[in-house]
Design a protein around this motif. Structure first.
Motif, mmCIF file in Angstrom:
data_model
loop_
_atom_site.group_PDB
_atom_site.id
_atom_site.type_symbol
_atom_site.label_atom_id
_atom_site.label_comp_id
_atom_site.label_asym_id
_atom_site.label_seq_id
_atom_site.Cartn_x
_atom_site.Cartn_y
_atom_site.Cartn_z
ATOM 1 N N UNK A 1 0.855 -1.197 0.000
ATOM 2 C CA UNK A 1 0.000 0.000 0.000
ATOM 3 C C UNK A 1 0.886 1.240 0.000
ATOM 4 N N UNK A 2 0.880 2.038 -1.063
ATOM 5 C CA UNK A 2 1.732 3.226 -1.132
ATOM 6 C C UNK A 2 1.114 4.466 -0.468
ATOM 7 N N UNK A 3 -0.143 4.396 -0.025
ATOM 8 C CA UNK A 3 -0.810 5.561 0.552
ATOM 9 C C UNK A 3 -0.191 5.944 1.900
ATOM 10 N N UNK A 4 -0.279 7.233 2.210
ATOM 11 C CA UNK A 4 0.185 7.748 3.508
ATOM 12 C C UNK A 4 -0.821 8.774 4.019
ATOM 13 N N UNK A 5 -0.736 9.061 5.290
ATOM 14 C CA UNK A 5 -1.523 10.145 5.901
ATOM 15 C C UNK A 5 -0.510 11.129 6.468
ATOM 16 N N UNK A 6 -0.522 12.389 6.004
ATOM 17 C CA UNK A 6 0.452 13.372 6.500
ATOM 18 C C UNK A 6 0.361 13.513 8.023
ATOM 19 N N UNK A 7 1.505 13.653 8.668
ATOM 20 C CA UNK A 7 1.534 13.754 10.123
ATOM 21 C C UNK A 7 0.736 14.962 10.613
ATOM 22 N N UNK A 8 0.638 16.001 9.804
ATOM 23 C CA UNK A 8 -0.134 17.187 10.215
ATOM 24 C C UNK A 8 -1.627 16.889 10.342
ATOM 25 N N UNK A 9 -2.093 15.760 9.804
ATOM 26 C CA UNK A 9 -3.496 15.368 9.962
ATOM 27 C C UNK A 9 -3.761 14.712 11.318
ATOM 28 N N UNK A 10 -2.696 14.379 12.051
ATOM 29 C CA UNK A 10 -2.819 13.835 13.404
ATOM 30 C C UNK A 10 -2.688 14.993 14.388
ATOM 31 N N UNK A 11 -3.664 15.136 15.275
ATOM 32 C CA UNK A 11 -3.672 16.262 16.215
ATOM 33 C C UNK A 11 -3.766 15.751 17.651
ATOM 34 N N UNK A 12 -3.248 16.565 18.569
ATOM 35 C CA UNK A 12 -3.196 16.212 19.990
ATOM 36 C C UNK A 12 -3.634 17.400 20.827
ATOM 37 N N UNK A 13 -4.195 17.107 21.994
ATOM 38 C CA UNK A 13 -4.473 18.142 23.000
ATOM 39 C C UNK A 13 -4.455 17.481 24.364
ATOM 40 N N UNK A 14 -4.121 18.249 25.410
ATOM 41 C CA UNK A 14 -4.237 17.693 26.760
ATOM 42 C C UNK A 14 -5.689 17.296 27.018
ATOM 43 N N UNK A 15 -5.889 16.272 27.820
ATOM 44 C CA UNK A 15 -7.238 15.750 28.058
ATOM 45 C C UNK A 15 -8.221 16.835 28.491
ATOM 46 N N UNK A 16 -7.796 17.763 29.308
ATOM 47 C CA UNK A 16 -8.685 18.834 29.772
ATOM 48 C C UNK A 16 -8.580 20.091 28.907
ATOM 49 N N UNK A 17 -7.782 20.033 27.857
ATOM 50 C CA UNK A 17 -7.580 21.198 26.997
ATOM 51 C C UNK A 17 -8.686 21.355 25.972
ATOM 52 N N UNK A 18 -8.650 22.469 25.263
ATOM 53 C CA UNK A 18 -9.671 22.754 24.246
ATOM 54 C C UNK A 18 -9.062 22.973 22.864
ATOM 55 N N UNK A 19 -7.774 23.238 22.792
ATOM 56 C CA UNK A 19 -7.133 23.568 21.519
ATOM 57 C C UNK A 19 -6.353 22.366 20.996
ATOM 58 N N UNK A 20 -6.719 21.942 19.768
ATOM 59 C CA UNK A 20 -6.011 20.858 19.100
ATOM 60 C C UNK A 20 -4.792 21.426 18.387
ATOM 61 N N UNK A 21 -3.687 20.696 18.434
ATOM 62 C CA UNK A 21 -2.461 21.094 17.733
ATOM 63 C C UNK A 21 -2.000 19.958 16.838
ATOM 64 N N UNK A 22 -1.609 20.265 15.600
ATOM 65 C CA UNK A 22 -1.069 19.201 14.739
ATOM 66 C C UNK A 22 0.237 18.673 15.326
ATOM 67 N N UNK A 23 0.403 17.383 15.258
ATOM 68 C CA UNK A 23 1.664 16.781 15.673
ATOM 69 C C UNK A 23 2.675 17.047 14.569
ATOM 70 N N UNK A 24 3.875 17.417 14.930
ATOM 71 C CA UNK A 24 4.910 17.695 13.939
ATOM 72 C C UNK A 24 6.021 16.675 14.006
#
Length: 178
Positions: free
Chosen positions: A107-130
């Motif tokens: 399978x040659x497909x990929x998902x860019x890492x910037x499409x994966x996002x993280x936030x602290x459990x009690x946080x409200x702002x999602x940030x792309x993982x770099x």
């Protein structure tokens, strides 16, 4: 003929004396050897260095969904940070690659890492993982609790129109003192 008493003989031997015909012997000018003492002091010091540990990190997690949707998992990653540093600590996460790659080598497909996002459990702002820059997910300005601080992070991924399968990337968590 001259007679010597036992006390007279011992008296002539440099200060030793015999009392009551040999029941008690005193040495040296009437002082007891067992009663002598000398004191000295030392100072005990304990040098404690700043320390930090990151333990109990979730070994893996899976976000599941259909193409062109967003899959989310609350508390996907848990871990404990323990530090005695009075200035506190930072926890960051970084991807080890620029994309999530398919586990199937055909399978040659990929998902860019910037499409994966993280936030602290009690946080409200999602940030792309770099993969070049780190993303600070937790920050504290004081030492952790004695048993450490239990921390959790939520993750989500924007799933592109890719082939079915599992796509993976390694995430590196770093805990650092301030």
């Amino acid at each position: 003929m001259r007679r010597f008493t036992p006390s007279a003989v011992l008296g002539a031997c440099g200060g030793a004396s015999l009392v009551a015909a040999g029941l008690v012997v005193m040495l040296g000018n009437g002082s007891s050897a067992l009663g002598d003492e000398v004191n000295g002091q030392t100072q005990a010091n304990v040098s404690v260095a700043s320390a930090i540990t990151l333990t109990g990190l979730t070994p893996s997690f899976t976000l599941s969904g259909l193409p062109n949707t967003t899959a989310t998992q609350d508390k996907a990653v848990s871990y404990r940070v323990t530090t005695n540093n009075t200035l506190g600590y930072l926890v960051s996460v970084r991807a080890d690659a620029a994309a999530l790659t398919a586990q199937d080598p055909a399978n040659p497909d990929t998902i860019p890492i910037s499409d994966l996002e993280v936030k602290p459990d009690e946080g409200v702002i999602w940030s792309p993982v770099g993969n070049n820059d780190v993303d600070v997910v937790h920050s504290k300005d004081s030492p952790s609790a004695a048993g450490g601080d239990l921390l959790q992070d939520d993750y989500r991924v924007h799933i592109r129109n890719v082939r079915s399968g599992t796509y993976s990337v390694t995430l590196t968590y770093t805990a650092a003192t301030r």
